[in-house]
Write an enzyme that holds these catalytic residues in place. Structure first.
Site, short mmCIF file in Angstrom:
data_model
loop_
_atom_site.label_atom_id
_atom_site.label_comp_id
_atom_site.label_asym_id
_atom_site.label_seq_id
_atom_site.Cartn_x
_atom_site.Cartn_y
_atom_site.Cartn_z
CB CYS A 1 -0.90 0.02 1.24
SG CYS A 1 -2.19 -1.17 1.20
N1 SAJ Z 1 6.93 2.38 8.43
C1 SAJ Z 1 7.95 3.19 8.90
N2 SAJ Z 1 7.69 4.04 9.93
C2 SAJ Z 1 6.44 4.13 10.49
C3 SAJ Z 1 5.41 3.30 9.98
C4 SAJ Z 1 5.68 2.44 8.96
O1 SAJ Z 1 9.07 3.13 8.42
O2 SAJ Z 1 6.26 4.90 11.44
C5 SAJ Z 1 7.19 1.46 7.32
C6 SAJ Z 1 6.93 0.02 7.66
O3 SAJ Z 1 8.09 -0.60 8.17
C7 SAJ Z 1 6.53 -0.57 6.31
C8 SAJ Z 1 5.85 0.59 5.61
O4 SAJ Z 1 6.29 1.78 6.27
O5 SAJ Z 1 7.68 -0.95 5.59
C9 SAJ Z 1 4.33 0.53 5.63
O6 SAJ Z 1 3.96 0.35 6.96
P1 SAJ Z 1 2.42 0.49 7.46
O7 SAJ Z 1 2.44 0.48 8.95
O8 SAJ Z 1 1.77 1.63 6.80
O9 SAJ Z 1 1.78 -0.89 7.06
P2 SAJ Z 1 1.00 -1.33 5.76
O10 SAJ Z 1 1.72 -1.07 4.51
O11 SAJ Z 1 0.57 -2.72 6.04
O12 SAJ Z 1 -0.22 -0.34 5.73
C10 SAJ Z 1 -1.50 -0.79 5.96
C11 SAJ Z 1 -2.36 0.28 5.40
N3 SAJ Z 1 -3.67 -0.25 5.25
C12 SAJ Z 1 -4.31 0.03 4.09
O13 SAJ Z 1 -3.83 0.71 3.23
C13 SAJ Z 1 -5.65 -0.53 3.93
C14 SAJ Z 1 -2.37 1.50 6.28
O14 SAJ Z 1 -3.42 2.39 5.88
C15 SAJ Z 1 -2.56 1.15 7.71
O15 SAJ Z 1 -2.52 2.33 8.48
C16 SAJ Z 1 -1.41 0.24 8.10
O16 SAJ Z 1 -1.64 -0.97 7.36
C17 SAJ Z 1 -1.40 -0.07 9.59
O17 SAJ Z 1 -1.79 0.81 10.36
O18 SAJ Z 1 -0.93 -1.18 9.92
#
Ligand code: SAJ
Length: 452
Positions: free
Chosen positions: A289
Site C-alpha cells: 500500500c
Molecule cells: N513504516 C515506517 N515508519 C512508520 C510506519 C511504517 O518506516 O512509522 C514502514 C513500515 O516498516 C513498512 C511501511 O512503512 O515498511 C508501511 O507500513 P504500514 O504500517 O503503513 O503498514 P501497511 O503497509 O501494512 O499499511 C497498511 C495500510 N492499510 C491500508 O492501506 C488498507 C495503512 O493504511 C494502515 O494504516 C497500516 O496498514 C497499519 O496501520 O498497519
C-alpha cells in the site's frame, strides 16, 4: 414514474430482497490479501460466494482448504471451501450467475529494479479483469471496484469497458461503485468488519444498493458523493503515512549530523496529547500500500498538469533510505577496519514486523546493494525461509540457534519481528546496526549497538 424509473426501482427491489434474505450470489474477482478475507466475510454473512482468480495454484489451494495469506488460517479456508455455497474458479464464466461482482485485483506500479527511479501505475491487471468480466456482465448486476487506483478510474476506465460490450446503462440496467479496501496486514487490533467502509457509486441508486449490501458485511458503511471521492480518500489515507514517514526519515538523517537522538525527539514530541501522531524512521517503506498507492495520486496529478511535490519528495526520501543505510554501514565497518570480505547478517526481511510479506520490502534493496558493494550477506527471518533477489540470487534463512555471530562484522536489524530473541543477538554480535531501535525499546543498550 417513467418506465426507466420503474425498471430501476424493480431491479433495486429485487437486489435489496436478495441482500435482505441473503440469497444474493457474490462473486469476488482476485483472491489475494483483499479478496480472500472478503470470501470469508460474505460466507459468514450467509451469501452464496464464488471466488475467481487467474492463478490456478491459488484456486487449487483454496479448494483443498489451504490458505496462502498469512492473516487467514487453513481452518478458515477449509470451513469455507467445504461448504456447498462456496466455489472457486479460474475462468470468469460463472460471473454471469453473480448478483454482486467485487473486483479485488492488484494495482501495482510498473516494475523497476532501481528502487530510486520514478514509477508509474500498472493498470494492466485491473483492465484485464474488467475486460474479462465485461463478457459476462448482465442486467441487474452490481459491480464494485475495491482495487486502489487514481480518481476517475471507475468512471473513465472501468465503466466504458463494462458498457461497450453489454449495451447496459449504468444506474438503470446495472450498478457500479468504488469502495476502497482497508485491509490492515498483520494487525489483530482491527477485525475486517470493524473497519468503516467507504462507498461511492456512479449514481445514487448504485451507492444505495452497494451501501445496503456492505451493511450486511461491515459494522459501518459511509456513503460519499462519487467514486472519485472514494478513490481519492484511499490515496489520501496512504499518502498521509508515506509523507509522514518520509518526514521522520529525513529528520533521522539530519539528526545524525546534528548528533541528536531522533528516537528521543519523537517520543518527546509524542508527549503532546493532541495534534501529533508519531511515526518512526526506518530502512524505508515497503508493503503493498504505502509505497505504491500515493504514486497513483502523484501520477494522476502529473497527468492533469499538476504536481504533488510533497508525495514525490517523501517517496524519494523513503526510496533513498537503503542507500543511506549503506553509507552508514560503511562508516560503522570502517570504524572496525579489519581486512578481507565484510560479512553482514540481516535480521528480518519482511516489509514490517510480524507479517510474512516481503512485497516492496527494502531488505531486498539493502541486500542487493550490500552484495554489489562486495559484502557477504546472510539473513535470518523467522517467517521467511527463503528469498529470491531481483537478480535471481536465492538466499535461505539462517537457523537462529545455529548462527555464529562471531563470524559477522555487523548484524543489521531490518525488521523487528516480536518473536526474535534480541537479547541473544545483543550478547553475541560483534556490532549491531538496529534500524528499528527495537533493542533500546526492549531495554537493551550497549556500546556495540548503533541505530538511525
Ligand atoms: N513504516 C515506517 N515508519 C512508520 C510506519 C511504517 O518506516 O512509522 C514502514 C513500515 O516498516 C513498512 C511501511 O512503512 O515498511 C508501511 O507500513 P504500514 O504500517 O503503513 O503498514 P501497511 O503497509 O501494512 O499499511 C497498511 C495500510 N492499510 C491500508 O492501506 C488498507 C495503512 O493504511 C494502515 O494504516 C497500516 O496498514 C497499519 O496501520 O498497519
Amino acid at each position: 414514474m417513467t418506465s426507466e424509473n420503474v425498471q430501476v426501482a424493480r431491479l433495486g427491489q429485487l437486489l435489496e430482497s436478495k441482500i435482505n434474505n441473503r440469497t444474493a450470489h457474490v462473486g469476488i474477482v482476485g483472491l489475494g490479501y483483499v479478496g480472500l478475507p472478503l470470501v470469508i466475510s460474505n460466507w459468514t454473512a450467509g451469501y452464496q460466494v464464488s471466488g475467481f482468480d487467474i492463478d490456478p495454484i491459488k484456486v487449487e489451494s483454496l479448494k483443498r482448504g489451504k490458505s496462502y495469506i498469512s492473516d487467514i488460517t487453513n481452518t478458515q479456508v477449509a470451513a469455507v471451501a467445504h461448504d456447498r455455497s462456496v466455489s472457486f474458479h479460474c475462468g470468469l464464466e460463472h460471473v454471469s450467475t453473480c448478483d454482486f461482482v467485487i473486483i479485488c485485483v492488484p494495482t501495482p506500479l510498473k516494475h523497476s529494479t532501481d528502487p530510486e527511479s520514478s514509477l508509474e501505475p500498472d493498470m494492466s491487471i485491473l483492465r484485464s479483469a474488467i475486460a474479462g468480466i465485461s463478457t459476462y456482465i448482465r442486467r441487474g448486476q452490481v459491480v464494485i471496484i475495491e482495487s486502489t487506483s487514481y480518481p476517475g478510474t471507475t468512471r473513465r476506465e472501468v465503466l466504458p469497458i463494462l458498457t461497450e460490450n453489454s449495451n447496459l446503462n449504468v444506474g438503470i440496467d446495472f450498478f457500479v461503485a468504488f469502495s476502497p479496501e482497508r485491509i490492515n496486514p498483520g494487525s489483530d487490533s482491527y477485525e475486517l468488519k470493524s473497519i468503516p467502509k467507504l462507498v461511492g457509486g456512479i449514481t445514487n441508486e448504485c451507492t444505495q444498493l452497494v451501501t445496503g449490501y456492505y451493511r450486511t458485511i461491515f459494522d459501518q458503511v459511509i456513503k460519499v458523493s462519487s467514486p472519485e471521492v472514494a478513490e481519492l480518500a484511499k490515496l489520501v489515507e496512504n499518502s498521509y503515512r508515506l509523507v509522514n514517514i518520509g518526514f521522520v526519515n529525513e529528520l533521522a538523517i539530519l539528526c545524525e549530523d546534528w548528533g541528536i537522538d531522533i528516537w528521543e525527539v519523537i517520543e518527546a514530541a509524542d508527549s503532546k496529547p493532541f495534534g501529533f501522531q508519531k511515526f518512526y524512521p526506518g530502512p524505508g517503506v515497503g508493503g503493498h500500500c504505502i509505497p505504491v498507492d500515493p504514486l497513483y495520486l502523484s501520477w494522476f496529478a502529473k497527468e492533469t498538469g499538476l504536481t504533488t511535490s510533497l508525495i514525490d519528495r517523501a517517496s524519494e526520501i523513503n526510496r533513498g533510505m537503503p542507500s543511506y543505510l549503506i553509507r552508514k554501514i560503511n562508516k560503522l565497518l570502517d570504524a572496525s577496519a579489519t581486512g578481507g570480505t565484510k560479512r553482514v547478517l540481516i535480521i528480518g526481511v519482511t516489509y514490517k514486523a510480524d507479517v510474512a510479506d516481503c512485497r516492496e520490502s527494502t531488505a531486498f534493496h539493502l541486500i542487493e546493494k550490500l552484495s554489489t558493494s562486495g559484502f557477504q550477506v546472510d539473513y535470518f527471518d523467522p517467517l521467511v525461509t527463503e528469498i529470491i533477489l531481483d537478480n535471481g540470487t536465492r538466499l535461505v534463512s539462517e537457523k537462529f540457534e545455529l548462527i555464529d555471530y562471531r563470524t559477522y562484522d555487523l548484524v543489521i536489524i531490518h525488521t523487528d519481528h516480536s518473536s526474535i530473541n534480541y537479547l541473544t543477538i545483543s550478547e553475541r554480535a560483534n556490532a549491531i546496526f538496529d534500524t528499528r531501535n527495537i533493542l533500546r525499546r526492549r531495554g537493551i543498550v550497549a556500546s556495540h549497538i548503533s541505530t538511525l
